[in-house]
Write an enzyme that holds these catalytic residues in place. Structure first.
Site, PDB file in Angstrom:
ATOM      1  N   CYS A  85       0.969  -8.522  -7.285  1.00 51.19           N
ATOM      2  CA  CYS A  85       0.429  -7.297  -7.871  1.00 51.19           C
ATOM      3  C   CYS A  85       0.713  -7.259  -9.385  1.00 51.19           C
ATOM      4  CB  CYS A  85       0.984  -6.075  -7.145  1.00 51.19           C
ATOM      5  SG  CYS A  85       0.059  -4.561  -7.479  1.00 51.19           S
ATOM      6  N   TYR A  86       1.670  -6.447  -9.844  1.00 52.65           N
ATOM      7  CA  TYR A  86       2.020  -6.441 -11.267  1.00 52.65           C
ATOM      8  C   TYR A  86       2.420  -7.836 -11.715  1.00 52.65           C
ATOM      9  CZ  TYR A  86       4.527  -5.247 -15.584  1.00 52.65           C
ATOM     10  OH  TYR A  86       4.957  -5.197 -16.893  1.00 52.65           O
ATOM     11  N   GLU A 174       4.078  -8.629   1.557  1.00 51.28           N
ATOM     12  CA  GLU A 174       5.352  -8.291   2.198  1.00 51.28           C
ATOM     13  C   GLU A 174       5.263  -7.094   3.134  1.00 51.28           C
ATOM     14  OE1 GLU A 174       5.430  -6.128  -1.847  1.00 51.28           O
ATOM     15  OE2 GLU A 174       4.553  -7.924  -0.952  1.00 51.28           O
TER      16      GLU A 174
END
Length: 512
Positions: A85-86, A174
């Site tokens: 993501c980031y 996750e």
């Protein structure tokens, strides 16, 4: 001093709510994993000799003025890197790709289409569900990268530069909402990072015993044994390493569950156990005290006084054992670097400074479920390992209002019936925590032909993964009826039983 492991995956933390979950998922692959602040020096990372790096998600935009940005040299270490993501957006931002504000923020389920099955998506289907949570997205690939997958809303949902071993995912593998996420992480850890997965409970026991021997040498250790899972496993590990140079101290503060003092003495007498009955001292200190915070402070101070006096009577002691767990360690380190003080979660917080003892914390690398796995490897009684969490102040925070020996006895009897019925119905192990709360109110009732005016109690049972959030347990009406009937009929002084259907948040698990 940080222990070096044969195989380590380091997670650079950029503030995601899922960072601990990434670590747990890596450890499920039997590979040691540790979370470190994003701004950890490149020299420190090199010393740790990781097999791979994972860049966590986070709430920031890479373009924000205060955005957390790591040392760009992490991409030049010739070890695999996975950005989530980031973390993916950082890869694009730092390696001259383009990251822009998404036209439509994407949160929740998405359908990933795989474009490349070579490594990260090896043995996965053409399409599968993933979980997105982002406002920015990658709009142009950095030089040398290729696209591995896309979704309807994210044209670039996964990337790779295989020559530099750098990979990125826009979604979160996750979380449970990405059902095949464990396979993706397995492909990264076992395939790309080439970890063999040797970090087992048995391996931990073996290495920890040697580590304790190296740390303690010929010194003596004292351990506050509560009878809970953490202190039981810590004390057993240390005893394996130093034998009778460990003294375990069990303090009965009068706030324990029914028969708990006898059970702990029987279960741990082989650990050079010293039993201290300080019931009268604690109850005197708590006389006419109703405020929950004041209760906690009094109990904490009294425990320290008792434990300190006991340590002095033993003789010269060099080390204090504590059951610190990895979540305690993580919470003491912010995303922006080490905080000033370590969070005091332990029953004996305050003792190291007062007693000038060095700490032995053999469980500080473990999550709660891993502690139980180590306990099983040590062949600790399953009844001890499976016990529900119990608060440090004990029944003091479940006996609402004034604490007296009579009120504690009522609470113990009612609580014992509840727990007994949970065991009898094979429900106990499905529950994270269950207990009875004694209220400071009396209610009107009728028993036989007589009017009663007696105590009311609350049954509390919750389900949870880690205690951070919890939902009230959906116990069967038959079970609740059985518990209620038994408490009212068998515990003289209680005439009303109610069930707590509050979740956390907004409530807490304990009432005080």
């Amino acid at each position: 001093m940080t222990q070096l492991h044969d195989e380590t995956i380091l997670i650079l933390d950029f503030g995601s709510q899922y960072t601990q979950l990434i670590a747990r998922r890596v450890r499920e692959q039997q590979v040691y994993c540790e979370i470190i602040p994003f701004n950890t020096s490149i020299e420190t990372i090199i010393k740790r000799n990781p097999k791979g790096l994972i860049l966590s998600g986070g709430p920031s935009s890479v373009y924000a003025e205060d955005a957390p940005i790591p040392d760009k040299r992490i991409f030049d270490l010739n070890i695999p890197v996975l950005g989530i993501c980031y973390g993916l957006q950082l890869i694009g931002f730092l390696l001259d790709g383009e990251v822009d504000r998404a036209a439509r923020r994407e949160f929740g389920h998405a359908r990933l289409t795989v474009d490349d099955f070579q490594d990260l998506f090896k043995d996965l289907p053409d399409e599968f569900d993933v979980w997105m949570s982002h406002g920015d997205h990658l709009t142009a690939l950095p030089s040398g990268f290729e696209r591995l997958g896309h979704t309807e809303n994210a044209e670039i949902a996964s990337i790779a530069n295989r020559s530099r071993k750098i990979y990125g995912l826009q979604f979160h593998p996750e979380v449970v909402h990405t059902p095949l996420g464990a396979k993706i992480l397995d492909n990264f850890i076992k395939g790309i990072c080439q970890c063999s997965g040797q970090w087992t409970a048995e391996h931990f026991v073996e290495s920890s015993i040697q580590k304790i021997k190296d740390q303690v040498g010929d010194g003596r250790v004292i351990c506050g044994l509560s009878g809970g899972v953490d202190s039981a496993v810590a004390a057993t590990l240390i005893h394996k390493a130093v034998g009778d140079r460990l003294t375990s101290v069990f303090v009965d503060n009068g706030l324990l569950r029914k028969n708990e003092a006898e059970e702990v003495q029987a279960a741990f007498k082989h650990l050079n156990l010293v039993f201290v009955d300080a019931t009268e001292l604690f109850l005197q200190a708590l006389h006419q005290v109703s405020d929950p915070e004041q209760k906690r402070k009094i109990i904490g101070k009294t425990f320290i006084d008792v434990f300190d006096a006991q340590a002095k009577s033993i003789g010269e002691v060099d080390y204090l054992a504590q059951g610190t767990l990895y979540p305690d360690v993580i919470e003491s380190v912010s995303t922006w670097g080490p905080s000033v003080t370590i969070k005091s979660h332990h029953n004996v917080g305050g003792l190291p400074e007062r007693m000038h003892l060095k700490l032995v914390e053999p469980l500080r690398e473990l999550f709660k479920d891993e502690v139980r796995a180590v306990g099983r490897a040590l062949e600790i009684d399953p009844l001890i390992l499976g016990r529900h969490p119990f608060p440090g102040p004990g029944l003091a925070v479940r006996c609402i209002g004034e604490i007296t020996s009579q009120r504690l006895d009522l609470l113990r009897e009612a609580d014992a019936i509840f727990i007994e019925e949970l065991h009898s119905s094979n429900t106990y192990n499905e529950i994270w925590q269950a207990f009875v709360v004694l209220l400071p109110v009396h209610t009107v009732g009728v028993m036989g032909d007589e009017r009663t005016y007696e105590n009311a109690v609350v049954l509390r049972a919750v389900t949870s993964q880690d205690g951070m959030t919890a939902d009230w347990a959906k116990l069967s009406p038959e079970l609740l009826s059985r518990v209620s009937n038994r408490i009212i009929n068998e515990v003289r002084g209680i005439n009303r039983v109610v069930y707590d259907v509050s979740s956390k948040p907004p409530g807490t698990i304990e009432w005080e």
